[in-house]
Scaffold this motif. Structure first.
Motif, PDB file in Angstrom:
ATOM      1  N   GLY A 224       3.339 -30.937 -84.236  1.00 35.39           N
ATOM      2  CA  GLY A 224       2.507 -31.874 -84.987  1.00 35.39           C
ATOM      3  C   GLY A 224       1.752 -32.826 -84.060  1.00 35.39           C
ATOM      4  N   LEU A 225       2.414 -33.255 -82.972  1.00 38.58           N
ATOM      5  CA  LEU A 225       1.769 -34.130 -82.007  1.00 38.58           C
ATOM      6  C   LEU A 225       0.595 -33.424 -81.344  1.00 38.58           C
TER       7      LEU A 225
ATOM      8  N   LYS B  85      -5.193 -32.432 -80.642  1.00 41.82           N
ATOM      9  CA  LYS B  85      -6.285 -31.457 -80.714  1.00 41.82           C
ATOM     10  C   LYS B  85      -7.330 -31.907 -81.736  1.00 41.82           C
ATOM     11  N   ALA B  86      -6.889 -32.418 -82.870  1.00 46.35           N
ATOM     12  CA  ALA B  86      -7.821 -32.902 -83.891  1.00 46.35           C
ATOM     13  C   ALA B  86      -8.572 -34.137 -83.384  1.00 46.35           C
ATOM     14  N   TYR B  87      -7.888 -35.007 -82.654  1.00 46.81           N
ATOM     15  CA  TYR B  87      -8.508 -36.209 -82.103  1.00 46.81           C
ATOM     16  C   TYR B  87      -9.599 -35.829 -81.108  1.00 46.81           C
TER      17      TYR B  87
ATOM     18  N   GLY C  82     -16.940 -38.326 -80.220  1.00 46.43           N
ATOM     19  CA  GLY C  82     -16.831 -39.762 -79.971  1.00 46.43           C
ATOM     20  C   GLY C  82     -15.499 -40.138 -79.357  1.00 46.43           C
ATOM     21  N   GLU C  83     -14.420 -39.597 -79.919  1.00 49.35           N
ATOM     22  CA  GLU C  83     -13.096 -39.882 -79.368  1.00 49.35           C
ATOM     23  C   GLU C  83     -12.928 -39.265 -77.978  1.00 49.35           C
TER      24      GLU C  83
END
Length: 110
Positions: free
Chosen positions: A13-14, A19-21, A26-27
């Motif tokens: 999950g981390l 990966k989504a971040y 921008g991130e």
């Protein structure tokens, strides 16, 4: 065995969260800017003020506003050199603040 499965699920999950971040440009830029600041902090003394500041300025402006144009790269390099020169003159010459010279010979500055 349940603890191991719970840890594996938590780490999965981390990694999915990271990966989504990083999928958002921008991130990703924010993370790269933080990495550039840390690298600048690490290389400031060994490279010296005169070499590290233009490299930092060039890298940070590229991270925040990417451009593949040679003209933009040249302008950013000139801006970085101008910022370095102004800060050097104000701090080193006018205020007598000792800035790290790094790998450059001392005789160039004294």
């Amino acid at each position: 065995q349940r603890k191991a499965a719970g840890r594996a699920k938590a780490s999965q999950g981390l990694f999915q969260g990271i990966k989504a971040y990083l999928a958002n440009p921008g991130e990703r830029r924010v993370l790269l800017a933080v990495a550039a600041v840390l690298l600048f902090n690490f290389l400031f003394k060994p490279l010296g003020f005169i070499l590290s500041v233009p490299l930092f300025f060039l890298s940070l402006t590229y991270i925040l506003e990417p451009s593949k144009s040679p003209r933009d790269l040249f302008l950013r390099l000139l801006q970085g050199l101008a910022v370095t020169a102004v800060v050097y003159l104000v701090f080193f010459r006018l205020l007598s603040v000792r800035l790290p010279l790094g790998i450059l010979p001392k005789k160039w500055f004294y």
